[in-house]
Design an enzyme around this catalytic site. Sequence first.
Site, PDB file in Angstrom:
ATOM      1  N   LYS A  22       0.836  -1.203   0.000  1.00 18.02           N
ATOM      2  CA  LYS A  22       0.000   0.000   0.000  1.00 18.02           C
ATOM      3  C   LYS A  22       0.870   1.252   0.000  1.00 18.02           C
ATOM      4  O   LYS A  22       0.648   2.184  -0.760  1.00 18.02           O
ATOM      5  CB  LYS A  22      -0.898  -0.001   1.249  1.00 18.02           C
ATOM      6  CG  LYS A  22      -1.628   1.319   1.462  1.00 18.02           C
ATOM      7  CD  LYS A  22      -2.406   1.353   2.764  1.00 18.02           C
ATOM      8  CE  LYS A  22      -1.495   1.406   3.970  1.00 18.02           C
ATOM      9  NZ  LYS A  22      -2.151   1.989   5.183  1.00 18.02           N
ATOM     10  N   ASP A  49      -7.752   1.877  -0.337  1.00 15.75           N
ATOM     11  CA  ASP A  49      -6.883   3.046  -0.183  1.00 15.75           C
ATOM     12  C   ASP A  49      -6.274   3.466  -1.517  1.00 15.75           C
ATOM     13  O   ASP A  49      -6.107   4.659  -1.788  1.00 15.75           O
ATOM     14  CB  ASP A  49      -5.765   2.754   0.830  1.00 15.75           C
ATOM     15  CG  ASP A  49      -6.252   2.968   2.263  1.00 15.75           C
ATOM     16  OD1 ASP A  49      -7.474   3.084   2.455  1.00 15.75           O
ATOM     17  OD2 ASP A  49      -5.405   3.022   3.173  1.00 15.75           O
ATOM     18  N   ASN A  93     -10.418   6.661   4.417  1.00 17.14           N
ATOM     19  CA  ASN A  93      -9.547   6.633   5.603  1.00 17.14           C
ATOM     20  C   ASN A  93      -8.111   6.373   5.159  1.00 17.14           C
ATOM     21  O   ASN A  93      -7.334   5.730   5.860  1.00 17.14           O
ATOM     22  CB  ASN A  93     -10.024   5.551   6.576  1.00 17.14           C
ATOM     23  CG  ASN A  93      -9.521   5.796   7.996  1.00 17.14           C
ATOM     24  OD1 ASN A  93      -8.914   6.830   8.284  1.00 17.14           O
ATOM     25  ND2 ASN A  93      -9.754   4.849   8.876  1.00 17.14           N
ATOM     26  N   GLY A  95      -4.725   7.437   4.802  1.00 15.20           N
ATOM     27  CA  GLY A  95      -3.685   8.384   5.210  1.00 15.20           C
ATOM     28  C   GLY A  95      -2.621   8.537   4.132  1.00 15.20           C
ATOM     29  O   GLY A  95      -2.093   9.635   3.914  1.00 15.20           O
ATOM     30  N   SER A 171       5.152   9.904  10.636  1.00 11.81           N
ATOM     31  CA  SER A 171       6.222  10.147   9.669  1.00 11.81           C
ATOM     32  C   SER A 171       5.636  10.561   8.316  1.00 11.81           C
ATOM     33  O   SER A 171       6.350  11.029   7.442  1.00 11.81           O
ATOM     34  CB  SER A 171       7.071   8.890   9.505  1.00 11.81           C
ATOM     35  OG  SER A 171       6.308   7.874   8.890  1.00 11.81           O
ATOM     36  N   GLN A 172       4.333  10.384   8.148  1.00  7.09           N
ATOM     37  CA  GLN A 172       3.725  10.730   6.861  1.00  7.09           C
ATOM     38  C   GLN A 172       3.730  12.235   6.596  1.00  7.09           C
ATOM     39  O   GLN A 172       3.649  12.665   5.449  1.00  7.09           O
ATOM     40  CB  GLN A 172       2.297  10.199   6.778  1.00  7.09           C
ATOM     41  CG  GLN A 172       2.281   8.715   6.438  1.00  7.09           C
ATOM     42  CD  GLN A 172       0.877   8.203   6.201  1.00  7.09           C
ATOM     43  OE1 GLN A 172      -0.042   8.970   5.932  1.00  7.09           O
ATOM     44  NE2 GLN A 172       0.715   6.904   6.295  1.00  7.09           N
ATOM     45  N   ASP A 317       3.254  -1.036  12.099  1.00  8.96           N
ATOM     46  CA  ASP A 317       2.121  -1.800  11.567  1.00  8.96           C
ATOM     47  C   ASP A 317       2.287  -3.289  11.816  1.00  8.96           C
ATOM     48  O   ASP A 317       1.381  -3.961  12.321  1.00  8.96           O
ATOM     49  CB  ASP A 317       1.948  -1.524  10.066  1.00  8.96           C
ATOM     50  CG  ASP A 317       1.321  -0.152   9.833  1.00  8.96           C
ATOM     51  OD1 ASP A 317       1.024   0.540  10.830  1.00  8.96           O
ATOM     52  OD2 ASP A 317       1.131   0.225   8.665  1.00  8.96           O
ATOM     53  N   GLU A 345      -5.774   3.944  11.994  1.00  8.16           N
ATOM     54  CA  GLU A 345      -7.154   3.719  11.568  1.00  8.16           C
ATOM     55  C   GLU A 345      -8.129   3.765  12.744  1.00  8.16           C
ATOM     56  O   GLU A 345      -9.286   4.131  12.609  1.00  8.16           O
ATOM     57  CB  GLU A 345      -7.262   2.386  10.833  1.00  8.16           C
ATOM     58  CG  GLU A 345      -6.811   2.433   9.375  1.00  8.16           C
ATOM     59  CD  GLU A 345      -5.307   2.383   9.175  1.00  8.16           C
ATOM     60  OE1 GLU A 345      -4.544   2.631  10.154  1.00  8.16           O
ATOM     61  OE2 GLU A 345      -4.880   2.120   8.034  1.00  8.16           O
ATOM     62  N   ARG A 348      -5.299   2.036  18.111  1.00  9.59           N
ATOM     63  CA  ARG A 348      -4.963   0.613  18.055  1.00  9.59           C
ATOM     64  C   ARG A 348      -4.502   0.055  19.403  1.00  9.59           C
ATOM     65  O   ARG A 348      -4.601  -1.154  19.629  1.00  9.59           O
ATOM     66  CB  ARG A 348      -3.876   0.374  17.003  1.00  9.59           C
ATOM     67  CG  ARG A 348      -4.414   0.481  15.593  1.00  9.59           C
ATOM     68  CD  ARG A 348      -3.340   0.318  14.538  1.00  9.59           C
ATOM     69  NE  ARG A 348      -3.950   0.128  13.227  1.00  9.59           N
ATOM     70  CZ  ARG A 348      -3.269   0.158  12.077  1.00  9.59           C
ATOM     71  NH1 ARG A 348      -1.965   0.382  12.082  1.00  9.59           N
ATOM     72  NH2 ARG A 348      -3.895  -0.038  10.946  1.00  9.59           N
ATOM     73  N   HIS A 389      -8.409  -2.621   9.089  1.00  9.56           N
ATOM     74  CA  HIS A 389      -7.999  -3.842   8.385  1.00  9.56           C
ATOM     75  C   HIS A 389      -7.022  -4.694   9.188  1.00  9.56           C
ATOM     76  O   HIS A 389      -7.110  -5.920   9.211  1.00  9.56           O
ATOM     77  CB  HIS A 389      -7.387  -3.467   7.033  1.00  9.56           C
ATOM     78  CG  HIS A 389      -6.246  -2.476   7.117  1.00  9.56           C
ATOM     79  ND1 HIS A 389      -5.114  -2.581   6.374  1.00  9.56           N
ATOM     80  CD2 HIS A 389      -6.061  -1.362   7.885  1.00  9.56           C
ATOM     81  CE1 HIS A 389      -4.295  -1.576   6.656  1.00  9.56           C
ATOM     82  NE2 HIS A 389      -4.859  -0.825   7.561  1.00  9.56           N
ATOM     83  N   ARG A 390      -6.087  -4.031   9.876  1.00  8.00           N
ATOM     84  CA  ARG A 390      -5.064  -4.818  10.579  1.00  8.00           C
ATOM     85  C   ARG A 390      -5.620  -5.537  11.809  1.00  8.00           C
ATOM     86  O   ARG A 390      -5.132  -6.592  12.182  1.00  8.00           O
ATOM     87  CB  ARG A 390      -3.861  -3.954  10.961  1.00  8.00           C
ATOM     88  CG  ARG A 390      -3.178  -3.378   9.753  1.00  8.00           C
ATOM     89  CD  ARG A 390      -1.719  -3.064   9.929  1.00  8.00           C
ATOM     90  NE  ARG A 390      -1.266  -2.390   8.734  1.00  8.00           N
ATOM     91  CZ  ARG A 390      -1.035  -3.010   7.569  1.00  8.00           C
ATOM     92  NH1 ARG A 390      -1.164  -4.308   7.469  1.00  8.00           N
ATOM     93  NH2 ARG A 390      -0.679  -2.327   6.509  1.00  8.00           N
ATOM     94  N   LYS A 415      -9.344  -2.456   2.701  1.00 10.15           N
ATOM     95  CA  LYS A 415      -8.466  -1.286   2.701  1.00 10.15           C
ATOM     96  C   LYS A 415      -7.126  -1.612   2.061  1.00 10.15           C
ATOM     97  O   LYS A 415      -6.571  -0.802   1.325  1.00 10.15           O
ATOM     98  CB  LYS A 415      -8.259  -0.802   4.142  1.00 10.15           C
ATOM     99  CG  LYS A 415      -7.529   0.525   4.261  1.00 10.15           C
ATOM    100  CD  LYS A 415      -7.542   0.980   5.711  1.00 10.15           C
ATOM    101  CE  LYS A 415      -7.382   2.485   5.855  1.00 10.15           C
ATOM    102  NZ  LYS A 415      -6.075   3.000   5.536  1.00 10.15           N
TER     103      LYS A 415
END
Length: 646
Positions: A22, A49, A93, A95, A171-172, A317, A345, A348, A389-390, A415
């Site tokens: 992704k 996504d 959703n 990111g 970090s995005q 992740d 998401e 978590r 999803h995770r 996703k």
Amino acid sequence: MDHLDLPPLSGAAGTVRLPGSKSISNRVLLLAALAEGVTEIHDLLASDDVDRMLDALDALGVRWESLDEAGRFRVHGAGGALPVKHGDLFLGNAGTAFRPLTAALALSGGHYRLSGVARMHERPIGDLVDGLRQLGANIGYQGVEGYPPLVIEPAEIRPGGVVRVRGEVSSQFLTALLMAMPLTGVETRIEVVGELISKPYVAITLALMARFGVVVAREGWQAFVVPAGARYRSPGDIHVEGDASSASYFLAAGAVGGGPVRVEGVGRDSIQGDVRFADALASIGAQIEIGDNWIECRAPEAGGLRAFDLDLNHIPDAAMTLAVVALFTDGACRLRNIASWRVKETDRIAAMAAELRKLGAQVDEGDDQLVVVPPPAIRHAAIDTYDDHRMAMCFSLATLAGTAVRINDPKCVNKTFPDYFATFASVGRSVPVIAIDGPSASGKGTVAARVAERLGYHHLDSGALYRLVALAATRAGLALDDEPAVAALARALPARFEGGRVLLDGDDVGDAIRAEACSVGASQVAALPAVREALVLRQRAYRQAPGLVAEGRDMASTIFPDAGVKIYLTASAEIRAERRYKQLLEKGMAANMPGLIQDMRDRDARDAARSVAPLRQQDDALLLDTSAMDIDQAVDFVLDAAGAAP
Ligand code: DC
């Protein structure tokens, strides 16, 4: 589909071809859109996504074509800023679409609105907006300060100089700034304020920018210089690696379920930090082998997986997968430095803690860490997935404890991995079930018990459950056709099977449930759909390693439709009445033959005619007529069908 019931597994082995990453897919799409020239992308991920990014590029005037079903796409680069200057973009959703597009559009001189699902509007973006405002960008918050939706208006961009961005939340933000900076045309220095989290994701960004011709100079992880005159140029063809985060579920399945499980699409030379998940598995005892384009995992050679205490900041992740792997270790496990989980998401850390507890684990939740103590035995549970999803993918691993698990809202895997559950099933070895259905007194109870004993399997006498419901309802003074009341009682039935004894509220009711009155009652309550529904999960919970022999009326059709062996065991009504007659006499109970034959026929008719789970032989079931057989012959028939030596 609002839930998916995953069967218990006794192991995992096999090979999986991973879907595209992704992180790489969405970065490559944007870079190709901003680049000069045409880019042919191979193995692009097909998921929600990525669809959000493709839709956005469409709306922004970037031409792209899907060339085949295998993820080959052609993108016609805009050679700089995005061409369409007005747009209202809905980014779900995603990111990986929202952040980089915000930066690219802020420097594109147009009027845009960017929004997403409700959760996207709870995920912070202030640090990125602050960074872009230093360049003169005009970005406003439409709702809560610091969060989407955003409104972007044209502005006088003052390119160059130094842009500061915080690195502790996501970090995005840095990734987004880095990718957009070549649009300014002049040298820009980006400085990270505070500690940069998830560094490997920034490494992916830099590697892909370099593939598109822009080489960023880096001073540790604190400062980055995008050179003057930087322009993206298409590399022509580019291949998307398999998703290393998705790989984590299968590698973990190999570690927990024996293996070997091999994933293809990532390997030694991967640019994705999440391949380091394999090192984490190795550090707790799993056996890992890595090739150029594959990774393989199997369980520890001796002993089990060891408890761990790990800093997982670099693989946030894939770290979620370790939280579930913790259930299979020998002690308390600590996952440290995972604060970014709180703004993903879903929150978590909170979600993981709540769902692990449902399986019986003891969990301590900290601001930026989680401690998981595995339970002595994992309990069946219905897992909520929080549109994440995770969460859904991680918790499928719990089935390797030999326990069925229900996943609520399973489609959230779209996703990033729409085929996840089918792929997971392809490496799972399910706990075998022998389903034996047939009418009353056909002998299936005795046959099932003997087969279970010979194979060392568990035994489910589902008829006893309906008999218990009838008895409990009668004792509680309920009318047997009061569906809601009887169903409520069935859901909370205080019954246990211990050794050869059947206990209801602690009372031994082994004989009481065999009485004819109870047989009649059982057949009545068994015709009520809500009662049957109330007992489904309870019956499925009997499927535990090493295997199960389940007898009843709807074992093959409804409760265990994936049973490996299905038998329809029957005998003529006369023979069955005779067998029941002998049983009753042995127990010193009154009985008369003509009455029994009539009862038998009436009950058969009722069980076969009812609208829910009627008694009938399934197409894939073997017929076993025991009218002229003794028990040993019938047992041998079933063992033979199960591939076991009679
Ligand atoms: O197998 P048995 O005679 O103990 O079953 C008692 C009743 O329960 C019988 O009328 C059929 C019903 N039953 C059912 O509907 N579904 C099952 N899986 C098992 C029993």
